[in-house]
Design a protein around this motif. Structure first.
Motif, PDB file in Angstrom:
ATOM      1  N   HIS A 117       0.882  -1.169   0.000  1.00  0.00           N
ATOM      2  CA  HIS A 117       0.000   0.000   0.000  1.00  0.00           C
ATOM      3  C   HIS A 117       0.919   1.217   0.000  1.00  0.00           C
ATOM      4  O   HIS A 117       1.477   1.574   1.031  1.00  0.00           O
TER       5      HIS A 117
ATOM      6  N   THR B 104       2.226   5.247  -1.589  1.00  0.00           N
ATOM      7  CA  THR B 104       1.759   6.621  -1.347  1.00  0.00           C
ATOM      8  C   THR B 104       0.790   7.054  -2.455  1.00  0.00           C
ATOM      9  O   THR B 104       0.662   6.395  -3.483  1.00  0.00           O
TER      10      THR B 104
ATOM     11  N   ARG C 257       1.565   6.968  -6.405  1.00  0.00           N
ATOM     12  CA  ARG C 257       2.836   6.308  -6.755  1.00  0.00           C
ATOM     13  C   ARG C 257       2.790   4.789  -6.856  1.00  0.00           C
ATOM     14  O   ARG C 257       3.854   4.165  -6.875  1.00  0.00           O
TER      15      ARG C 257
ATOM     16  N   PRO D 126       4.995   3.499 -10.180  1.00  0.00           N
ATOM     17  CA  PRO D 126       6.455   3.380 -10.067  1.00  0.00           C
ATOM     18  C   PRO D 126       6.911   2.390  -9.002  1.00  0.00           C
ATOM     19  O   PRO D 126       7.938   1.722  -9.180  1.00  0.00           O
ATOM     20  N   PHE D 127       6.168   2.264  -7.904  1.00  0.00           N
ATOM     21  CA  PHE D 127       6.518   1.273  -6.877  1.00  0.00           C
ATOM     22  C   PHE D 127       6.451  -0.125  -7.500  1.00  0.00           C
ATOM     23  O   PHE D 127       7.365  -0.943  -7.337  1.00  0.00           O
TER      24      PHE D 127
ATOM     25  N   THR E  44       6.671  -0.802 -10.637  1.00  0.00           N
ATOM     26  CA  THR E  44       7.747  -0.867 -11.641  1.00  0.00           C
ATOM     27  C   THR E  44       9.028  -1.410 -11.010  1.00  0.00           C
ATOM     28  O   THR E  44       9.689  -2.282 -11.574  1.00  0.00           O
ATOM     29  N   GLY E  45       9.340  -0.898  -9.819  1.00  0.00           N
ATOM     30  CA  GLY E  45      10.537  -1.368  -9.106  1.00  0.00           C
ATOM     31  C   GLY E  45      10.450  -2.852  -8.791  1.00  0.00           C
ATOM     32  O   GLY E  45      11.409  -3.606  -9.004  1.00  0.00           O
ATOM     33  N   ILE E  46       9.291  -3.286  -8.294  1.00  0.00           N
ATOM     34  CA  ILE E  46       9.122  -4.711  -7.944  1.00  0.00           C
ATOM     35  C   ILE E  46       9.285  -5.579  -9.194  1.00  0.00           C
ATOM     36  O   ILE E  46      10.024  -6.564  -9.199  1.00  0.00           O
TER      37      ILE E  46
ATOM     38  N   HIS F 226       2.882   9.008 -14.086  1.00  0.00           N
ATOM     39  CA  HIS F 226       3.442   7.655 -14.028  1.00  0.00           C
ATOM     40  C   HIS F 226       2.682   6.713 -14.959  1.00  0.00           C
ATOM     41  O   HIS F 226       3.257   5.824 -15.560  1.00  0.00           O
TER      42      HIS F 226
ATOM     43  N   LEU G 290       9.643  11.671  -7.969  1.00  0.00           N
ATOM     44  CA  LEU G 290       8.619  10.989  -7.171  1.00  0.00           C
ATOM     45  C   LEU G 290       8.624   9.515  -7.548  1.00  0.00           C
ATOM     46  O   LEU G 290       8.618   8.624  -6.705  1.00  0.00           O
ATOM     47  N   GLY G 291       8.628   9.273  -8.866  1.00  0.00           N
ATOM     48  CA  GLY G 291       8.635   7.909  -9.382  1.00  0.00           C
ATOM     49  C   GLY G 291       9.949   7.203  -9.075  1.00  0.00           C
ATOM     50  O   GLY G 291       9.961   6.009  -8.782  1.00  0.00           O
TER      51      GLY G 291
ATOM     52  N   ALA H 203       9.879   6.007  -5.486  1.00  0.00           N
ATOM     53  CA  ALA H 203       8.923   4.902  -5.330  1.00  0.00           C
ATOM     54  C   ALA H 203       9.481   3.626  -5.960  1.00  0.00           C
ATOM     55  O   ALA H 203       9.344   2.531  -5.408  1.00  0.00           O
ATOM     56  N   ALA H 204      10.137   3.769  -7.103  1.00  0.00           N
ATOM     57  CA  ALA H 204      10.667   2.591  -7.814  1.00  0.00           C
ATOM     58  C   ALA H 204      11.775   1.909  -7.018  1.00  0.00           C
ATOM     59  O   ALA H 204      11.823   0.678  -6.966  1.00  0.00           O
TER      60      ALA H 204
ATOM     61  N   LEU I 283      12.073   1.844  -3.828  1.00  0.00           N
ATOM     62  CA  LEU I 283      11.437   1.148  -2.696  1.00  0.00           C
ATOM     63  C   LEU I 283      10.867  -0.188  -3.178  1.00  0.00           C
ATOM     64  O   LEU I 283      11.046  -1.218  -2.532  1.00  0.00           O
ATOM     65  N   GLY I 284      10.176  -0.149  -4.315  1.00  0.00           N
ATOM     66  CA  GLY I 284       9.594  -1.375  -4.861  1.00  0.00           C
ATOM     67  C   GLY I 284      10.667  -2.420  -5.133  1.00  0.00           C
ATOM     68  O   GLY I 284      10.530  -3.587  -4.757  1.00  0.00           O
TER      69      GLY I 284
ATOM     70  N   GLU J 111       8.306  12.542   0.327  1.00  0.00           N
ATOM     71  CA  GLU J 111       7.161  11.766   0.796  1.00  0.00           C
ATOM     72  C   GLU J 111       7.485  10.278   0.794  1.00  0.00           C
ATOM     73  O   GLU J 111       7.160   9.545   1.734  1.00  0.00           O
ATOM     74  N   ASN J 112       8.150   9.845  -0.282  1.00  0.00           N
ATOM     75  CA  ASN J 112       8.458   8.421  -0.358  1.00  0.00           C
ATOM     76  C   ASN J 112       9.676   8.027   0.467  1.00  0.00           C
ATOM     77  O   ASN J 112       9.860   6.837   0.751  1.00  0.00           O
TER      78      ASN J 112
ATOM     79  N   LEU K 119       7.889   7.083   3.402  1.00  0.00           N
ATOM     80  CA  LEU K 119       7.283   5.754   3.184  1.00  0.00           C
ATOM     81  C   LEU K 119       8.336   4.662   3.402  1.00  0.00           C
ATOM     82  O   LEU K 119       8.076   3.667   4.075  1.00  0.00           O
TER      83      LEU K 119
ATOM     84  N   LEU L  81       7.885   1.793   6.052  1.00  0.00           N
ATOM     85  CA  LEU L  81       7.808   0.411   5.560  1.00  0.00           C
ATOM     86  C   LEU L  81       9.072  -0.364   5.926  1.00  0.00           C
ATOM     87  O   LEU L  81       9.130  -1.570   5.773  1.00  0.00           O
TER      88      LEU L  81
ATOM     89  N   THR M 131       2.094  -1.222   4.548  1.00  0.00           N
ATOM     90  CA  THR M 131       1.264  -0.040   4.339  1.00  0.00           C
ATOM     91  C   THR M 131       1.884   1.170   5.022  1.00  0.00           C
ATOM     92  O   THR M 131       2.496   1.035   6.084  1.00  0.00           O
TER      93      THR M 131
END
Lengths: 301, 383
Positions: free
Chosen positions: A75, A77, A80, A83-84, A86-88, A113, B64-65, B68-69, B71-72, B94-95, B98, B102, B234
């Protein structure tokens, strides 16, 4: 999980849900639960092993779907999740990575995105639950709110042109684009299963009711009148929706109280980001064209 | 021929390249970034190097992306980093929060330039030091290193990854335009001589996995995406099972542990260099490029017979509270030179609490401090 004592002891998708998180937070009449169940059934239908199922969501009512699924769930942000995800996906290409989120999350704050993941053909399944408004924050207008709709922040009617999501997705390069409504659960499930099996950036828009956020301010008078009017919209849509295969996405605009086109808008094949990345040649430093040509020659031989 | 993961040998290397090479040596296999001066060269280096070693480089649509990327990718078990400068660093905040909540290991390099806003894109500053600590909303732990040379860019990138992996938290490398754009000797050791720390992974029953049940060291073992542990992560305040539980009690437990994770291990994380602090009347507390220049100023002062000392912070966050407090009991003046309008000086003042005079030495962003102006302030301090 043990066998249920009677047919009523368990719901068919119980094993896929986190019972300790129920009941859910969605309002009576909300469509998100329907989409979530269709998604679970689509994963089964597409025979995706449980440990390979990854769901990433953003923020809002739809983003909460993540909380209830009993599988790997992230879950992220607001805006986003793509892109999260995308990384996985790039870190572990064996995983089937889905993004389920709302119209505001995916197309307002996260719109950039979406178009770029579609452009580079990232191998993700994106499901947008479009309820025409920001439900979680109390029914503000959003990027898909139909023109002239009333919301709490467009009390005199919405003057902004909404996105036509199938058009946006196809023109950005998505390999599979479909639109359904929550009244059409079997087609939705089957379409989701197709998208899950398909390589590349796949996109499904699900038109979903939001009686609390979008339904209410569009009705005037007593709650019973609101309900009636809301019902009218759904009746109207049910009577008038047009189901098409290969429908023209440019004709898929959603207008208040007008026919909605649903169906599959695109189903094409295009190399994904990962496909092309694997062809990079840091050894001989050949250009992509040469690598592809040589691969093709090898296949012929 | 492609180059190996670790470029053992002596190089004449750019600071931004060195931080990228340090990341690779630490095991970084995923980089997501967005071009920005003066950090672009980190991404450029990664774009060439990652495909050589089987890693993934992706240029995202924005910072931003990018954040986030990474982190993923780290959630799926791949060591990840990004690099940026002021404006992009703001977008990443912000991320970064996160990532902290997380508990995702990752490394963010900020090659600082003059601000605010678009500011001075091609000129040096140290104006993001407080943003490093407080940039994301809410309370969260952060570790920030500050390199003073290309060699340290390389060394610190490895340490940053090790710290991120060990404590499951985002770690910042607060570089700057001068260090980033400086080309100098960088010695890269044999791969076997580089100490690498890997995150603690969960190896118990997948059906019993609780993503935020921490061990005694306050760090929860991590299960990766695809491990079959049904990971729930989360950004909402959550309990040990990763279940959102929106109340003050859960906030106290979760955020308390997150902060303690760094506070209780601060002694192990913190690094600083001490020069002539034993008998000093005046101490300079500095970091990054300013710390390097202060080194020369203190050397010059000593030659004049002034009892000057230097504490060069290698980790700025967590801040060496106890050490600076103790030091302040025996010195007359503490000078804090920075290329900003006063940031870390506030932390020094807070920690010293009036035990010694704390003086801000302001260098305007866009100017590189010279050791003689610093020497002048040292002389004045002992007058």
């Amino acid at each position: 999980m043990s066998e249920p004592d009677s047919v009523f002891d368990a719901h068919p998708v119980d094993a896929h849900l986190r019972a300790d998180m129920l009941p859910h937070i969605w309002c009576p009449g909300c469509g998100i639960g329907i989409v979530l169940k269709a998604y679970i059934r689509a994963l089964d239908k597409a025979e995706i092993p449980l440990e390979k199922r990854i769901m990433v969501s953003g923020i809002g009512c739809s983003g909460r779907a993540c909380i209830y699924l009993n599988q790997d769930c992230y879950h992220s942000t607001h805006g986003r999740p793509i892109p999260f995800a995308t990384g996985i996906k790039l870190a572990n290409p064996d995983l089937t990575v889905s993004v389920i989120s709302g119209d505001g999350d995916l197309f307002a704050i996260g719109g950039n995105h979406f178009i770029h993941a579609a452009r580079r053909n990232m191998d993700l399944n994106v499901i947008c639950i479009n309820n025409f408004n920001y439900g979680m924050t109390g029914g503000q207008s959003g990027p898909t709110t139909p023109m002239d709709s009333k919301t709490i922040t467009t009390p005199y009617g919405n003057i902004e042109h909404p996105f036509n999501l199938p058009h946006l997705a196809t023109s950005s390069g998505a390999t599979y684009v479909a639109r359904w409504t929550t009244l059409d659960v079997r087609r939705l499930r089957d379409s989701m299963a197709e998208a899950l099996k398909k390589k590349g950036f796949t996109f499904i828009e699900v038109i979903s009711p939001c009686p609390t956020g979008y339904g209410r301010p569009n009705r005037r008078g007593e709650p019973i009148d609101e309900m009636k009017q809301y019902q009218e919209i759904w009746d109207l849509r049910e009577d008038n929706w047009i189901i098409q295969e290969g429908a023209d996405p440019t004709e898929a605009d959603i207008k208040l109280n007008e026919t909605i086109v649903v169906g599959v808008f695109a189903d094409i094949d295009r190399p994904t980001f990962a496909d092309l990345y694997s062809k990079l040649d840091p050894v001989k430093k050949r250009r992509l064209k040469e690598v592809v040509r040589e691969d093709e020659r090898r296949v012929r031989e | 021929m492609t180059r190996p993961k670790v470029l053992t040998g002596t190089h004449f290397m750019h600071g931004d390249f060195a931080v990228a090479e340090g990341g690779l040596a630490a095991g970084c296999k995923f980089f997501a970034g967005y071009p920005i001066t003066p950090a672009t060269e980190v991404a450029e280096r990664m774009a060439g190097r990652l495909p050589e070693i089987g890693g993934v480089y992706i240029q995202m649509e924005d910072e931003l992306g990018s954040m986030a990327a990474i982190l993923g990718a780290s959630c799926a078990g791949v060591k990840s980093m990004t690099s940026t400068s002021g404006p992009g660093f703001s977008l990443m905040q912000e991320n970064i929060g996160l990532g902290a909540v997380l508990e995702v290991p990752c490394v963010v390099v900020d090659v600082q330039r003059g601000g605010p806003s678009t500011g001075l894109p091609t000129s040096v500053s140290q104006q993001d030091m407080m943003q490093a600590k407080w940039g994301s909303h809410g309370d969260y732990p952060i570790v920030a290193y500050s390199p003073a040379s290309p060699q340290e860019c390389f060394d610190i990138a490895i340490k940053a990854f090790n710290t991120a992996e060990k404590y499951r938290t985002p770690v910042l490398v607060m570089s700057d335009e001068v260090v980033g754009h400086m080309t100098e000797r960088v010695t890269i050791p044999e791969e076997s001589a580089i100490k690498i720390v890997e995150r603690k992974l969960y190896d118990g029953d997948p059906d019993k996995y609780l993503p935020y049940r921490a061990d005694e060291d306050l760090i929860p073992p991590m299960a990766l995406a695809g491990d079959g542990c049904k990971v729930h992560m989360t950004g909402l305040i959550h309990d040990e099972g990763g279940r959102p539980l929106l109340n003050a009690e859960t906030e106290a437990k979760l955020v308390g542990r997150l902060l303690d994770k760094v506070v209780k291990h601060a002694e192990a994380i913190m690094e600083y260099e001490k020069i002539g602090t034993e008998d000093a009347d005046v101490i300079v507390v500095a970091y990054g490029i300013t710390g390097r220049i202060a080194n020369r100023a203190v050397e010059l002062a000593r030659k004049e017979g002034i009892k000057a000392g230097l504490v060069r912070l290698i980790t700025v966050w967590p801040f060496p509270v106890d050490y600076i407090r103790k030091l302040s009991e025996n010195v007359k003046t503490i000078l804090v030179p920075e290329i900003n309008f006063g940031q870390i000086v506030l932390e020094v003042e807070r920690v010293v609490g009036g035990r010694a005079t704390v003086e801000q030495v302001t260098y305007i962003p866009g100017t590189l401090p010279d050791p003689y102006s610093m020497l002048k302030r040292i002389r004045e301090a002992v007058k």
